[in-house]
Design a protein around this motif. Sequence first.
Motif, mmCIF file in Angstrom:
data_model
loop_
_atom_site.group_PDB
_atom_site.id
_atom_site.type_symbol
_atom_site.label_atom_id
_atom_site.label_comp_id
_atom_site.label_asym_id
_atom_site.label_seq_id
_atom_site.Cartn_x
_atom_site.Cartn_y
_atom_site.Cartn_z
ATOM 1 N N GLY A 39 -20.809 2.541 65.387
ATOM 2 C CA GLY A 39 -20.971 2.773 66.817
ATOM 3 C C GLY A 39 -20.288 1.736 67.687
ATOM 4 N N CYS A 40 -19.370 0.996 67.134
ATOM 5 C CA CYS A 40 -18.656 -0.026 67.895
ATOM 6 C C CYS A 40 -17.639 0.620 68.839
ATOM 7 C CB CYS A 40 -17.956 -1.004 66.966
ATOM 8 S SG CYS A 40 -16.588 -0.271 66.039
ATOM 9 N N LYS A 41 -17.017 -0.188 69.664
ATOM 10 C CA LYS A 41 -16.029 0.306 70.631
ATOM 11 C C LYS A 41 -14.885 1.052 69.935
ATOM 12 C CE LYS A 41 -13.057 -1.317 74.346
ATOM 13 N NZ LYS A 41 -12.585 -2.473 75.110
ATOM 14 N N LYS A 42 -14.427 0.541 68.787
ATOM 15 C CA LYS A 42 -13.331 1.190 68.063
ATOM 16 C C LYS A 42 -13.751 2.561 67.536
ATOM 17 C CE LYS A 42 -10.811 -2.928 66.694
ATOM 18 N NZ LYS A 42 -10.283 -3.712 65.578
ATOM 19 N N CYS A 43 -14.989 2.670 67.092
ATOM 20 C CA CYS A 43 -15.499 3.956 66.602
ATOM 21 C C CYS A 43 -15.510 4.983 67.726
ATOM 22 C CB CYS A 43 -16.905 3.806 66.038
ATOM 23 S SG CYS A 43 -17.028 2.712 64.620
ATOM 24 N N HIS A 44 -15.967 4.569 68.893
ATOM 25 C CA HIS A 44 -16.014 5.478 70.034
ATOM 26 C C HIS A 44 -14.604 5.871 70.478
ATOM 27 C CE1 HIS A 44 -20.317 5.531 70.534
ATOM 28 N NE2 HIS A 44 -20.347 4.213 70.442
ATOM 29 N N GLN A 45 -13.659 4.942 70.391
ATOM 30 C CA GLN A 45 -12.281 5.261 70.754
ATOM 31 C C GLN A 45 -11.685 6.268 69.774
ATOM 32 O OE1 GLN A 45 -10.488 4.201 73.617
ATOM 33 N NE2 GLN A 45 -9.368 5.987 72.872
ATOM 34 N N GLU A 71 -13.323 8.494 68.092
ATOM 35 C CA GLU A 71 -13.932 9.793 68.398
ATOM 36 C C GLU A 71 -13.273 10.424 69.621
ATOM 37 O OE1 GLU A 71 -18.201 11.919 69.416
ATOM 38 O OE2 GLU A 71 -18.198 9.820 68.789
ATOM 39 N N ALA A 72 -13.033 9.641 70.651
ATOM 40 C CA ALA A 72 -12.381 10.166 71.858
ATOM 41 C C ALA A 72 -10.977 10.676 71.527
ATOM 42 C CB ALA A 72 -12.318 9.083 72.938
ATOM 43 N N ARG A 81 -11.263 13.996 69.636
ATOM 44 C CA ARG A 81 -11.587 15.089 70.556
ATOM 45 C C ARG A 81 -10.359 15.487 71.392
ATOM 46 N NH1 ARG A 81 -16.937 16.427 70.720
ATOM 47 N NH2 ARG A 81 -18.396 14.918 69.834
ATOM 48 N N HIS A 93 -20.607 12.019 64.414
ATOM 49 C CA HIS A 93 -20.425 10.575 64.374
ATOM 50 C C HIS A 93 -21.493 10.031 63.418
ATOM 51 C CE1 HIS A 93 -18.964 6.852 66.663
ATOM 52 N NE2 HIS A 93 -19.515 6.477 65.530
ATOM 53 N N THR A 152 -23.272 7.119 61.598
ATOM 54 C CA THR A 152 -23.475 5.692 61.807
ATOM 55 C C THR A 152 -24.294 5.023 60.707
ATOM 56 O OG1 THR A 152 -25.428 6.127 63.179
ATOM 57 C CG2 THR A 152 -23.320 5.912 64.327
#
Length: 80
Positions: free
Chosen positions: A12-18, A20-21, A24, A38, A40
């Motif tokens: 769930g770190c910033k890189k993981c969210h990036q 995922e974005a 998408r 996602h 985790t």
Amino acid sequence: MAELIVDILGTGCKKCHQLEANARAALAQLNLTAQVNHITDPLAIADSGVMRTPALRINGQVVSQGSVLDTQEIVAFLPH
């Protein structure tokens, strides 16, 4: 055609969210519908054979580990 499943594996770190974005965005670019998960849980990540996060898995196949792929890199892995 079978349902497309895209998994982002990471805590769930910033890189993981990036990642995922970006995934998408790649799906949207190709007008693809997919189930995006996602994951985790560290045990589930380890059980999948992933040693470095973030990781990207498409239809059960790990295509990237330890880096944030950009949108165009992900497009290359998607059916089109």
